[in-house]
Design a protein around this motif. Structure first.
Motif, PDB file in Angstrom:
ATOM      1  N   ASP A  82       0.816  -1.207   0.000  1.00 32.02           N
ATOM      2  CA  ASP A  82       0.000   0.000   0.000  1.00 32.02           C
ATOM      3  C   ASP A  82       0.852   1.260   0.000  1.00 32.02           C
ATOM      4  O   ASP A  82       0.684   2.137  -0.834  1.00 32.02           O
ATOM      5  CB  ASP A  82      -0.914   0.016   1.234  1.00 32.02           C
ATOM      6  CG  ASP A  82      -2.056  -0.970   1.092  1.00 32.02           C
ATOM      7  OD1 ASP A  82      -2.258  -1.455  -0.040  1.00 32.02           O
ATOM      8  OD2 ASP A  82      -2.726  -1.248   2.086  1.00 32.02           O
ATOM      9  N   LYS A  83       1.803   1.321   0.941  1.00 33.11           N
ATOM     10  CA  LYS A  83       2.557   2.561   1.122  1.00 33.11           C
ATOM     11  C   LYS A  83       3.529   2.808  -0.029  1.00 33.11           C
ATOM     12  O   LYS A  83       3.724   3.946  -0.442  1.00 33.11           O
ATOM     13  CB  LYS A  83       3.327   2.528   2.446  1.00 33.11           C
ATOM     14  CG  LYS A  83       2.419   2.610   3.664  1.00 33.11           C
ATOM     15  CD  LYS A  83       1.897   4.021   3.897  1.00 33.11           C
ATOM     16  CE  LYS A  83       0.814   4.055   4.968  1.00 33.11           C
ATOM     17  NZ  LYS A  83      -0.487   3.517   4.535  1.00 33.11           N
ATOM     18  N   LYS A  85       3.191   1.743  -3.026  1.00 31.68           N
ATOM     19  CA  LYS A  85       2.492   1.702  -4.308  1.00 31.68           C
ATOM     20  C   LYS A  85       3.124   0.683  -5.261  1.00 31.68           C
ATOM     21  O   LYS A  85       3.486   1.004  -6.391  1.00 31.68           O
ATOM     22  CB  LYS A  85       2.506   3.083  -4.970  1.00 31.68           C
ATOM     23  CG  LYS A  85       1.784   4.147  -4.200  1.00 31.68           C
ATOM     24  CD  LYS A  85       0.960   5.041  -5.112  1.00 31.68           C
ATOM     25  CE  LYS A  85      -0.230   4.319  -5.660  1.00 31.68           C
ATOM     26  NZ  LYS A  85      -1.171   5.134  -6.391  1.00 31.68           N
ATOM     27  N   ASN A 162     -12.366 -12.732  -6.972  1.00 31.27           N
ATOM     28  CA  ASN A 162     -11.862 -11.418  -7.353  1.00 31.27           C
ATOM     29  C   ASN A 162     -11.847 -10.514  -6.122  1.00 31.27           C
ATOM     30  O   ASN A 162     -12.885 -10.241  -5.540  1.00 31.27           O
ATOM     31  CB  ASN A 162     -12.757 -10.829  -8.447  1.00 31.27           C
ATOM     32  CG  ASN A 162     -12.236  -9.511  -8.972  1.00 31.27           C
ATOM     33  OD1 ASN A 162     -12.062  -8.564  -8.221  1.00 31.27           O
ATOM     34  ND2 ASN A 162     -11.978  -9.450 -10.257  1.00 31.27           N
ATOM     35  N   LYS A 164     -11.261  -7.303  -5.672  1.00 32.48           N
ATOM     36  CA  LYS A 164     -11.953  -6.015  -5.784  1.00 32.48           C
ATOM     37  C   LYS A 164     -13.469  -6.191  -5.636  1.00 32.48           C
ATOM     38  O   LYS A 164     -14.130  -5.461  -4.902  1.00 32.48           O
ATOM     39  CB  LYS A 164     -11.622  -5.421  -7.158  1.00 32.48           C
ATOM     40  CG  LYS A 164     -12.368  -4.174  -7.553  1.00 32.48           C
ATOM     41  CD  LYS A 164     -11.670  -2.955  -7.017  1.00 32.48           C
ATOM     42  CE  LYS A 164     -12.294  -1.677  -7.526  1.00 32.48           C
ATOM     43  NZ  LYS A 164     -11.676  -1.188  -8.756  1.00 32.48           N
ATOM     44  N   ILE A 165     -14.010  -7.188  -6.330  1.00 29.68           N
ATOM     45  CA  ILE A 165     -15.450  -7.425  -6.273  1.00 29.68           C
ATOM     46  C   ILE A 165     -15.854  -7.884  -4.875  1.00 29.68           C
ATOM     47  O   ILE A 165     -16.906  -7.498  -4.366  1.00 29.68           O
ATOM     48  CB  ILE A 165     -15.872  -8.427  -7.374  1.00 29.68           C
ATOM     49  CG1 ILE A 165     -15.708  -7.752  -8.743  1.00 29.68           C
ATOM     50  CG2 ILE A 165     -17.298  -8.906  -7.184  1.00 29.68           C
ATOM     51  CD1 ILE A 165     -15.863  -8.671  -9.927  1.00 29.68           C
ATOM     52  N   GLN A 167     -14.411  -6.967  -2.106  1.00 32.08           N
ATOM     53  CA  GLN A 167     -14.419  -5.761  -1.270  1.00 32.08           C
ATOM     54  C   GLN A 167     -15.662  -4.924  -1.524  1.00 32.08           C
ATOM     55  O   GLN A 167     -16.300  -4.439  -0.600  1.00 32.08           O
ATOM     56  CB  GLN A 167     -13.187  -4.905  -1.570  1.00 32.08           C
ATOM     57  CG  GLN A 167     -11.990  -5.289  -0.761  1.00 32.08           C
ATOM     58  CD  GLN A 167     -10.731  -4.632  -1.265  1.00 32.08           C
ATOM     59  OE1 GLN A 167     -10.648  -4.201  -2.418  1.00 32.08           O
ATOM     60  NE2 GLN A 167      -9.733  -4.555  -0.412  1.00 32.08           N
ATOM     61  N   ALA A 168     -16.020  -4.792  -2.810  1.00 30.49           N
ATOM     62  CA  ALA A 168     -17.169  -3.967  -3.164  1.00 30.49           C
ATOM     63  C   ALA A 168     -18.462  -4.536  -2.587  1.00 30.49           C
ATOM     64  O   ALA A 168     -19.414  -3.811  -2.354  1.00 30.49           O
ATOM     65  CB  ALA A 168     -17.275  -3.836  -4.677  1.00 30.49           C
ATOM     66  N   MET A 171     -17.893  -7.377   2.079  1.00 30.13           N
ATOM     67  CA  MET A 171     -17.310  -8.420   2.930  1.00 30.13           C
ATOM     68  C   MET A 171     -16.065  -7.895   3.622  1.00 30.13           C
ATOM     69  O   MET A 171     -15.370  -7.045   3.093  1.00 30.13           O
ATOM     70  CB  MET A 171     -16.893  -9.598   2.051  1.00 30.13           C
ATOM     71  CG  MET A 171     -17.913 -10.668   1.988  1.00 30.13           C
ATOM     72  SD  MET A 171     -17.313 -11.966   0.937  1.00 30.13           S
ATOM     73  CE  MET A 171     -18.068 -11.459  -0.559  1.00 30.13           C
ATOM     74  N   ARG A 172     -15.777  -8.448   4.791  1.00 30.35           N
ATOM     75  CA  ARG A 172     -14.558  -8.042   5.496  1.00 30.35           C
ATOM     76  C   ARG A 172     -13.407  -8.904   5.010  1.00 30.35           C
ATOM     77  O   ARG A 172     -12.856  -9.711   5.752  1.00 30.35           O
ATOM     78  CB  ARG A 172     -14.763  -8.160   6.998  1.00 30.35           C
ATOM     79  CG  ARG A 172     -15.838  -7.226   7.477  1.00 30.35           C
ATOM     80  CD  ARG A 172     -15.960  -7.172   8.966  1.00 30.35           C
ATOM     81  NE  ARG A 172     -17.002  -6.229   9.319  1.00 30.35           N
ATOM     82  CZ  ARG A 172     -16.776  -4.947   9.606  1.00 30.35           C
ATOM     83  NH1 ARG A 172     -15.562  -4.483   9.608  1.00 30.35           N
ATOM     84  NH2 ARG A 172     -17.774  -4.137   9.868  1.00 30.35           N
ATOM     85  N   VAL A 176      -9.894 -11.527   6.642  1.00 29.03           N
ATOM     86  CA  VAL A 176      -9.679 -12.914   6.249  1.00 29.03           C
ATOM     87  C   VAL A 176      -8.333 -13.063   5.534  1.00 29.03           C
ATOM     88  O   VAL A 176      -7.603 -14.035   5.744  1.00 29.03           O
ATOM     89  CB  VAL A 176     -10.833 -13.397   5.345  1.00 29.03           C
ATOM     90  CG1 VAL A 176     -10.595 -14.814   4.872  1.00 29.03           C
ATOM     91  CG2 VAL A 176     -12.145 -13.309   6.096  1.00 29.03           C
TER      92      VAL A 176
END
Ligand SMILES: Nc1ncnc2c1ncn2[C@@H]1O[C@H](COP(=O)(O)OP(=O)(O)O)[C@@H](O)[C@H]1O
Ligand SMILES: [Mg+2]
Lengths: 276, 246
Positions: A82-83, A85, A162, A164-165, A167-168, A171-172, A176
């Protein structure tokens, strides 16, 4: 645990160790190989390797140090990606290089000091000289892996589909995902001196690949992969003792051979050729 | 009482991608009410996708106030995402993806279910209904990765319908669909809007819009340059004009 079945204690422990290692790694492998994160297993095994050499250098329990170090590296993967990139794969590459450098540095330095560290069991595995506690720990970690998959089955499927899907959908998945990394780190560190740092990759990737040749859905892969790994490794340990061959590499070769056979016999292949 | 509040309220928000200092969305304010059909237009890289992902909290909002479905997006992103459907723009499922259409549609229910909960009768029914609504019953047992782009698009729409969202965000959902599929999808969206569920759609295809009042939002460089209500037939012209001016 298998003492009533197998008379020889050493053989018995070896079979148990190899079977538990196979179950844990192959179940995790099903998830790992679907997430394009094969390098996670690679990095973790080297983290465990580096941790073990730190433990030996500091004259601590090498296994504990291996677990601590690989769990630490697992905890770094997400935040670093994340940090900085970077793609997770690049992060893993950097961490992998770090782990190798630490391990080689310490091993060379200890040889220079004349401490004479034997890294061979860490690299190649050793199923002969195991403590009872190690086998209990392995049994616990394979049980933990099974429970993890049963409890979070729906989240794991969504992550495998997937990220991204998933997360959208609300779901947590992050929770996990971190538990998954933690269990991978734990399993790899515990399996390190059984199958060896250089070979652990085979246990993580090959059983899942064998299962994927025959299975069309995730549920059957989660059953088939550990089943195949369990049978092949139990047979491998027996054959290793029977013909006095090095056990971990033998099992690795047998697994790879099984994979070759699976590719040839693959039902998926037959289905696709018939369709065309 | 909740009915009187806007379902999406953004007030002076800034959003930046993780690790970036420079905000993509700058000082953006937008209100969306129940039953609205919202179209977001604007040139490439205007920040349309980023706006959708700010609404459901996938991209971090760094400043400003954002309330969606009664939740603070910055604090309760998960709760927002459980109620907001989102059809993502670019997805690719490789042919070996081990899930079939039915399973993928079912996954739309997972967020609402929460950790450690198993799907029950009601969830299976919702998934079945969504499959029927989109008309993909014949694909239910097919592996998702072996479907065509348009078929996958429909599956992802069914995935979000199964969720029974309070708001539905769609990012260029027509890009892979042929004319009849577009009409079909527009009819589904119109039904949702009439039932009170607002939809927010990023699109460049304005010809098939339903004949109702459209809440049109035009974006450029991370800001809203136009925010009006207009008849469907005026949309294309307004978007073109406000793009020419820049
Ligand atoms: N994951 C990301 N990380 C950093 N910047 C991004 C990311 N995704 C998009 N951007 C930047 O945000 C801006 C807006 O992109 P986007 O919202 O996708 O535009 P649109 O959907 O309107 O075409 C672009 O300049 C793009 O480069
Ligand atoms: Mg976009």
């Amino acid at each position: 645990m298998l003492e009533p079945l197998i008379a020889n204690n050493v053989v018995c422990h070896a079979v148990e160790a190899m079977v538990f290692a196979s179950i844990a790694c192959s179940i995790l492998g099903v998830v790992i190989s679907r997430m394009n994160l094969a390098s996670i297993g690679f990095t973790m095994s080297h983290a465990a390797f580096a941790g073990a050499s730190i433990g030996m250098f500091l004259e601590m329990n090498a296994q504990m140090a291996a677990i601590a170090f690989s769990v630490g590296v697992a905890a770094l993967i997400g935040p670093i990606s994340d940090k900085a990139k970077m793609a997770a794969d690049a992060t893993l590459g950097v961490l992998f290089a770090l782990c190798m450098a630490v391990a080689i540095f310490l091993i060379s330095y200890m040889q220079y000091l004349g401490k004479g560290l034997s890294a061979s069991s860490l690299l190649f595995g050793d199923v002969i000289s195991l403590y009872r506690e190690e086998i209990y720990a392995l049994a616990a970690v394979s049980l933990l892996t099974i429970i993890f998959v049963l409890l979070f089955y729906k989240e794991i499927c969504a992550i495998m589909f997937n990220m991204k899907i998933a997360q959208a959908s609300g779901m947590r998945v992050q929770v996990v995902y971190y538990i998954l990394l933690f269990i991978i780190a734990l399993s790899v560190a515990l399996c390190l001196n059984i199958v060896g740092g250089l070979l652990i990759f085979v246990w993580l990737v090959t059983p899942a690949s064998i299962a994927s040749q025959f299975c069309f859905d995730v549920k059957s892969m989660f059953i088939a992969a550990p089943l195949v790994a369990l049978l092949v490794s139990a047979f491998g340990v027996w054959a290793g003792f029977e013909y006095t061959l090095p056990i971990a590499p033998l099992v690795a070769l047998l697994l790879t051979g099984t994979f070759g056979l699976a590719v040839m016999l693959s039902t998926k292949r037959k289905v696709t050729t018939r369709r065309h | 009482m909740l009915w009187e509040l806007s379902i999406i309220e953004l007030e002076g928000i800034y959003t930046a991608y993780e690790g970036d200092d420079k905000p993509i969305i700058k000082d953006l304010t937008l209100n969306i009410d129940r039953g609205e059909y919202v179209v977001i237009g604007g040139p490439n890289s205007a920040g349309k996708t980023t706006l959708l992902e700010s609404i459901n909290g996938l991209v971090k909002i760094t400043h400003g106030r954002a309330a969606v479905c009664g939740f603070d997006v910055r604090r309760s992103g998960h709760d927002v995402r459980k109620k907001v459907g989102y059809v993502v723009q670019n997805f690719y499922f490789d042919p070996f993806t081990p899930f079939n259409t039915q399973q993928v549609v079912m996954m739309g229910r997972y967020g609402r279910l929460g950790l450690l909960k198993r799907p029950i009768e009601e969830d299976y029914k919702a998934a079945e209904r969504a499959i029927r609504m989109v008309g993909i019953e014949d694909l239910a047992q097919k592996t998702i990765g072996t479907l065509s782009g348009g078929q996958q698009q429909k599956v992802m729409i069914a995935h979000n319908l199964a969720k029974e969202p309070e708001v539905l965000l769609l990012d260029e959902p027509f890009s892979n669909l042929d004319f009849s599929a577009r009409e079909f999808l527009q009819a589904i969206l119109l039904d949702l809007v009439k039932g009170g569920t607002p939809i927010v759609i990023v699109s460049h295809a304005f010809d098939g819009l339903p004949d109702i009042r459209i809440h049109l939002v035009v974006m450029n460089e991370g800001r809203i340059t136009k925010d009006i209500c207009c008849p469907a037939r005026a949309v294309e012209d307004i978007v073109r004009k406000s793009s020419l001016r820049q």
